[in-house]
Design a protein around this motif. Structure first.
Motif, PDB file in Angstrom:
ATOM      1  N   ASN A  72       0.765  -1.233  -0.055  1.00 31.27           N
ATOM      2  CA  ASN A  72       0.054   0.099  -0.056  1.00 31.27           C
ATOM      3  C   ASN A  72       0.960   1.287   0.040  1.00 31.27           C
ATOM      4  O   ASN A  72       1.935   1.229   0.516  1.00 31.27           O
ATOM      5  CB  ASN A  72      -0.816   0.063   1.277  1.00 31.27           C
ATOM      6  CG  ASN A  72      -1.988  -1.217   1.268  1.00 31.27           C
ATOM      7  OD1 ASN A  72      -2.625  -1.359   0.351  1.00 31.27           O
ATOM      8  ND2 ASN A  72      -1.917  -1.951   2.162  1.00 31.27           N
ATOM      9  N   LEU A  94      -3.603   4.101  -0.821  1.00 32.09           N
ATOM     10  CA  LEU A  94      -3.675   3.550  -2.375  1.00 32.09           C
ATOM     11  C   LEU A  94      -3.412   1.987  -2.069  1.00 32.09           C
ATOM     12  O   LEU A  94      -2.343   1.622  -1.692  1.00 32.09           O
ATOM     13  CB  LEU A  94      -2.961   4.171  -3.471  1.00 32.09           C
ATOM     14  CG  LEU A  94      -3.229   5.617  -3.496  1.00 32.09           C
ATOM     15  CD1 LEU A  94      -2.291   6.283  -4.556  1.00 32.09           C
ATOM     16  CD2 LEU A  94      -4.817   6.099  -3.910  1.00 32.09           C
ATOM     17  N   ASP A  95      -4.261   1.272  -2.498  1.00 37.70           N
ATOM     18  CA  ASP A  95      -3.898  -0.137  -2.622  1.00 37.70           C
ATOM     19  C   ASP A  95      -3.117  -0.793  -3.669  1.00 37.70           C
ATOM     20  O   ASP A  95      -2.715  -0.125  -4.285  1.00 37.70           O
ATOM     21  CB  ASP A  95      -5.068  -1.306  -2.355  1.00 37.70           C
ATOM     22  CG  ASP A  95      -6.111  -1.198  -3.795  1.00 37.70           C
ATOM     23  OD1 ASP A  95      -5.690  -0.774  -4.762  1.00 37.70           O
ATOM     24  OD2 ASP A  95      -7.199  -1.476  -3.569  1.00 37.70           O
ATOM     25  N   GLN A  97      -3.560  -1.861  -6.276  1.00 39.20           N
ATOM     26  CA  GLN A  97      -3.984  -1.508  -7.730  1.00 39.20           C
ATOM     27  C   GLN A  97      -4.054  -0.244  -7.883  1.00 39.20           C
ATOM     28  O   GLN A  97      -4.863   0.399  -8.922  1.00 39.20           O
ATOM     29  CB  GLN A  97      -5.528  -2.379  -7.837  1.00 39.20           C
ATOM     30  CG  GLN A  97      -5.524  -4.141  -8.013  1.00 39.20           C
ATOM     31  CD  GLN A  97      -6.687  -4.457  -7.880  1.00 39.20           C
ATOM     32  OE1 GLN A  97      -7.835  -3.947  -7.410  1.00 39.20           O
ATOM     33  NE2 GLN A  97      -6.839  -5.760  -8.602  1.00 39.20           N
ATOM     34  N   LEU A  98      -3.516   0.465  -6.859  1.00 39.57           N
ATOM     35  CA  LEU A  98      -3.704   2.050  -6.777  1.00 39.57           C
ATOM     36  C   LEU A  98      -5.089   2.604  -6.732  1.00 39.57           C
ATOM     37  O   LEU A  98      -5.329   3.616  -7.032  1.00 39.57           O
ATOM     38  CB  LEU A  98      -3.062   2.957  -8.122  1.00 39.57           C
ATOM     39  CG  LEU A  98      -1.545   2.267  -8.216  1.00 39.57           C
ATOM     40  CD1 LEU A  98      -1.024   2.951  -9.304  1.00 39.57           C
ATOM     41  CD2 LEU A  98      -0.766   2.596  -7.114  1.00 39.57           C
ATOM     42  N   LYS A  99      -5.936   1.847  -6.253  1.00 43.03           N
ATOM     43  CA  LYS A  99      -7.301   2.230  -5.815  1.00 43.03           C
ATOM     44  C   LYS A  99      -7.287   2.909  -4.446  1.00 43.03           C
ATOM     45  O   LYS A  99      -6.780   2.249  -3.486  1.00 43.03           O
ATOM     46  CB  LYS A  99      -8.190   0.791  -5.873  1.00 43.03           C
ATOM     47  CG  LYS A  99      -9.688   1.381  -5.493  1.00 43.03           C
ATOM     48  CD  LYS A  99     -10.461   0.036  -5.620  1.00 43.03           C
ATOM     49  CE  LYS A  99     -12.113   0.445  -5.114  1.00 43.03           C
ATOM     50  NZ  LYS A  99     -12.758  -0.595  -5.171  1.00 43.03           N
ATOM     51  N   ALA A 100      -8.151   3.926  -4.352  1.00 42.70           N
ATOM     52  CA  ALA A 100      -8.071   4.781  -2.996  1.00 42.70           C
ATOM     53  C   ALA A 100      -8.921   4.006  -2.021  1.00 42.70           C
ATOM     54  O   ALA A 100     -10.069   3.473  -2.439  1.00 42.70           O
ATOM     55  CB  ALA A 100      -8.666   6.126  -3.314  1.00 42.70           C
ATOM     56  N   GLN A 101      -8.220   3.878  -0.832  1.00 42.46           N
ATOM     57  CA  GLN A 101      -8.755   3.000   0.310  1.00 42.46           C
ATOM     58  C   GLN A 101      -8.798   3.836   1.473  1.00 42.46           C
ATOM     59  O   GLN A 101      -8.095   4.830   1.619  1.00 42.46           O
ATOM     60  CB  GLN A 101      -8.115   1.761   0.624  1.00 42.46           C
ATOM     61  CG  GLN A 101      -8.009   0.837  -0.705  1.00 42.46           C
ATOM     62  CD  GLN A 101      -9.334   0.373  -0.868  1.00 42.46           C
ATOM     63  OE1 GLN A 101     -10.542   0.221  -0.141  1.00 42.46           O
ATOM     64  NE2 GLN A 101      -9.382  -0.148  -2.176  1.00 42.46           N
TER      65      GLN A 101
END
Length: 123
Positions: A72, A94-95, A97-101
């Protein structure tokens, strides 16, 4: 010079690093929580394990902690509420997969043998 990962307006060297490398002890539960966030951001799994209370340490494998901290990108910490023994916060990242969490947690701490320790958290 950039600010510490924990969000305080000091450098890592003047904020959380002395706790993470063992030069100083955290004075409050909030300081421990902030330093643990910085330890995730700097992939210091040893500190995260060492600052977890013995009653719940078996639930947190060092290899899992290290993997989660590495996969992350840690963006920001927002402390929402504190008491002497609890901290409610949001950790933005960002996880892989570069997805915001957002990790939203109400953490419980205990002061034992002169040190603050993380016990557990609810989400």
């Amino acid at each position: 010079m950039s600010n510490c990962y924990c969000g305080n307006l000091q450098s890592l060297e003047n904020c959380c690093q002395p706790y993470i490398i063992g030069i100083k002890k955290t004075p409050t539960a909030e300081a421990l929580m902030r330093s643990r966030y910085s330890a995730y951001a700097t992939q210091n799994a040893d500190y995260l394990v060492a600052t977890t209370h013995s009653s719940t340490r078996k639930n947190h494998k060092k290899s899992d902690i290290l993997e989660w901290s590495k996969c992350n990108q840690w963006i920001k910490l927002e402390v929402l509420a504190t008491t002497e023994t609890t901290v409610t916060f949001k950790a933005y990242y960002l996880d892989y997969q570069l997805k915001a969490q957002i990790h939203h947690e109400h953490s419980t701490f205990i002061f034992e043998n002169g040190s603050w320790l993380y016990v557990d958290g609810s989400y």
